[in-house]
Scaffold this active site. Structure first.
Site, PDB file in Angstrom:
ATOM      1  N   ARG A 274       3.295   6.236   5.813  1.00 20.19           N
ATOM      2  CA  ARG A 274       4.308   5.768   4.873  1.00 20.19           C
ATOM      3  C   ARG A 274       5.454   6.761   4.852  1.00 20.19           C
ATOM      4  NH1 ARG A 274       0.286   3.758  -0.099  1.00 20.19           N
ATOM      5  NH2 ARG A 274      -0.873   2.260   1.192  1.00 20.19           N
TER       6      ARG A 274
ATOM      7  N   ASP B 225     -10.773   2.627   3.351  1.00 24.43           N
ATOM      8  CA  ASP B 225     -10.334   1.325   2.890  1.00 24.43           C
ATOM      9  C   ASP B 225     -11.386   0.262   3.185  1.00 24.43           C
ATOM     10  OD1 ASP B 225      -8.401  -0.133   1.663  1.00 24.43           O
ATOM     11  OD2 ASP B 225      -7.136  -0.387   3.424  1.00 24.43           O
TER      12      ASP B 225
ATOM     13  N   HIS C 196      -9.376  -5.939  -2.321  1.00 25.31           N
ATOM     14  CA  HIS C 196      -9.015  -4.659  -1.707  1.00 25.31           C
ATOM     15  C   HIS C 196      -9.786  -3.564  -2.441  1.00 25.31           C
ATOM     16  CE1 HIS C 196      -5.203  -6.422   0.061  1.00 25.31           C
ATOM     17  NE2 HIS C 196      -5.439  -7.261  -0.920  1.00 25.31           N
TER      18      HIS C 196
END
EC number: 6.1.1.3
Length: 642
Positions: A363, A383, A511
């Site tokens: 990012r 994740d 998520h």
């Protein structure tokens, strides 16, 4: 005539409008002296604001969390008062409350030095000790604009022009000759603002836009009493000792350099910690029945346009091009996981499908925000995404919650604050979709008897989320874990399964991240343990040392034996005094030091010491191995004999 109902249910009747201060004085002079503000029908108001109708009233004092926040906000105004006295041409921008304190952004024609900051703090104390009253006035928009225009306060004028409606009545707060604008409330008198300290300065763009002028941001901390201020400053001192950047250098864990801002160069010992953390997470993935996948680092921009990330997130994405196609380096893993889900026909019998990845993400964080391992541009997410039916949501969220608490407890984190973030203004999906998603998360938390608070408008643009914030040994908050429902992304990327009715349906997507960024979590652990990692996580778990050359062969034999037993071990055969070796490895935070002299060679034993200086005496080698294996296998936070 107002009837005022107090928190204990008692009522007071008045034949005229009254302020919170009036009611406090009516109750007693002690409460009036302590009164900072009031909460009227759930809304914070100034102590001087009049209550004209029947109302529920709570008196706010410095003992209340809201009272401390008001003190901090008033200290920001005090800073403005002082800086305008020292440098009258300063233009004031914004001065909000932040965790543990406040800041003020100012436009000043000189760069503030440490001496300037000290002079500013001194003037603030001089002003506060005058114990002057803070006067509030509600004025028309036009009067407020004229007030600040006449004073040359262009930033305040800009706020009025761009953020405040013309029919609004802004609140002006007068600190003697100084005036500031704020929604309030503020302290009624500066006797509440004696315990503060200015901390540092930094640069900050007006409105956070790099196209605007760079201002100077002055940070401060403020507390209700001297004891609390000193305790906070002591925590900061301890935090400085635990700074992961300092310890990372001392222990040779990693480094950063200008040629790769926000990217980590892991050294052997740091990478050992990283890999051991991966092993731990993988063990939990297996226990909770996840499958592990690996997606590509970059994908065509077209895919990110489909997901909505391009419209909402493009400024934070790195891009590149090849053969007339534009690619985005992934800032997150979810679109890739949907692509994997889409391979092959799925049935309701295949759900829930729990898909995990140690995803390498990037990012484009502003360079000024980068901070060691805590804020990076390249990071690894632990994740996962769960594809399930609507009926399975509650069970799956419950499983995520159990996993979060299971993993955090391994590291000794016991204080965890949970927040439910709801729909932001900028979002995708229908209101009905958001209603359903928010309700599912709230019910899951309630079923687990987990207290939580709402964060209105703080959800991601594609769904609401549960945030888990852990508190470390210095009571600092670290938001790490998230569990987030997403009713939108699967449909955007054409994900489907065949239901019991033989019709195609869109799966719900959950998520889930627990550690968040692996890099950041290692930074948190480094500071939590001050580099004294538990034995299972320590890069080197044991160092075996000789006293003279005659024990070298024995040390080498033991080193091989411990290594074969799965223990990370090193031999130190240097021709140095044993005291020097022990001090050096103690500073390196090695959990155990085994010393071998002639006596140990003859008996087939070792002298065992811990990094905390505890002498465990002479022990049989096999006993040491067995105990260390048990400590490592159980991922204990304690060492032998603790």
């Amino acid at each position: 005539m107002p009837v005022i109902t107090l928190p204990d249910g008692s009522q007071r009747h008045y034949d005229h409008a009254v302020s919170p201060m009036d009611v406090a004085l009516d109750i007693g002079p002690g409460l009036a002296k302590a009164c900072i503000a009031g909460r009227v029908n759930g809304e914070l108001v100034d102590a001087c604001d009049l209550i004209e109708n029947d109302a529920q009233l709570s008196i706010i004092t410095a003992k209340d969390e809201e009272g401390l926040e008001i003190i901090r906000h008033s200290c920001a105004h005090l800073l403005g008062h002082a800086i305008k006295q020292l440098w009258p041409h300063t233009k004031m921008a914004i001065g909000p409350v932040i965790d543990n304190g406040f800041y003020y952004d100012v436009d000043l024609d000189r760069t503030l030095t440490q001496e300037d900051v000290e002079a500013l703090e001194k003037r603030m104390h001089e002003l506060a000790e005058k114990n002057y009253d803070v006067i509030k006035k509600k004025v028309s928009w036009h009067e407020a604009r004229e007030t600040f225009a006449n004073r040359g306060e262009s930033y305040k004028v800009s706020i009025l022009d761009e953020n405040i409606a013309h029919d609004d009545k802004p609140g002006l707060y007068f600190h003697e000759e100084y005036v500031d604008m704020c929604r309030g409330p503020h302290v009624p008198n500066m006797r509440f603002c004696h315990h503060f300290k200015l901390m540092k300065t930094a640069g900050a763009y007006w409105r956070g836009d790099s196209n605007n002028k760079m201002l100077q941001r002055i940070y401060g901390t403020a507390w209700a009493d001297k004891k609390a201020l000193n305790a906070y400053l002591q925590r900061l001192e301890e935090a400085a000792k635990r700074d992961h950047r300092k310890i990372g250098k001392q222990l040779d864990l990693y480094h950063m350099q200008e040629e790769a801002p926000g990217m980590v160069f892991w050294h052997n010992d740091g990478w050992t910690i990283f890999r051991e953390l991966e092993v731990f997470v993988r063990s939990k993935l297996k226990e909770y029945q996840y499958q592990e996948v690996k997606g590509p680092f970059m994908m065509d921009r077209v895919l990110w346009e489909k997901t909505g990330h391009w419209d909402n997130y493009k400024d934070a994405m790195f891009t590149t091009s090849s053969e007339n196609r534009e690619y985005c380096i992934k800032p997150m893993n979810c679109p890739g996981h949907v692509q994997i889900f889409n391979q092959g026909l799925k049935s309701y019998r295949d759900l829930p499908l729990r898909m995990a990845e140690f995803g390498s993400c990037h990012r484009n964080e502003p360079s000024g925000s980068l901070h060691g391992l805590m804020r990076v541009r390249g990071f690894t997410q632990d994740d996962a995404h769960i594809f399930c039916t609507e009926e399975q949501i509650r069970d799956e969220v419950n499983g995520c919650i159990r996993l979060v608490y299971d993993m955090y407890s391994t590291f000794g984190f016991e204080k965890i604050v949970v927040k439910l973030s709801t729909r932001p203004e900028k979002r995708i999906g229908s209101d009905e979709m958001w209603d359903r998603a928010e309700a599912d998360l709230a019910v899951a938390l309630e079923e687990n008897n987990i207290p939580f608070e709402y964060q209105l408008g703080e959800g991601a643009f594609y769904g609401p989320k549960i945030e888990f914030t852990l508190y470390d040994c210095l009571d600092r908050a670290w938001q790490c874990g998230t569990v987030q429902l997403d009713f939108s992304l699967p449909s955007r990327l054409s994900a489907s399964y065949v239901g019991e009715d033989n019709e195609r349906k869109v799966p719900v997507m959950i998520h889930r991240a627990i550690l968040g960024s692996m890099e950041r979590f290692i930074g948190i652990l480094t500071e939590e343990f001050a580099g004294f990692f538990p034995t299972w996580l320590a890069p080197v778990q044991v160092v075996i040392m000789n006293i003279t050359d005659s024990q070298s062969e024995y040390v080498n034999e033991l080193t091989q034996k411990l290594s074969n037993a799965g223990i990370r071990v090193k031999a130190d055969l240097r021709n140095e005094k044993i005291g020097f070796k022990i001090r050096e490895h103690t500073l390196r935070r090695v959990p155990y030091m085994l010393v071998c002299g002639d006596k140990e060679v003859e008996s087939g034993k070792v002298a065992v010491r811990t990094r905390r200086g505890k002498d465990l005496g002479s022990m049989d080698v096999n006993e040491v191995i067995e105990k260390l294996q048990q400590e490592i296998r159980s991922r204990s936070l304690k060492q032998l004999e603790e």
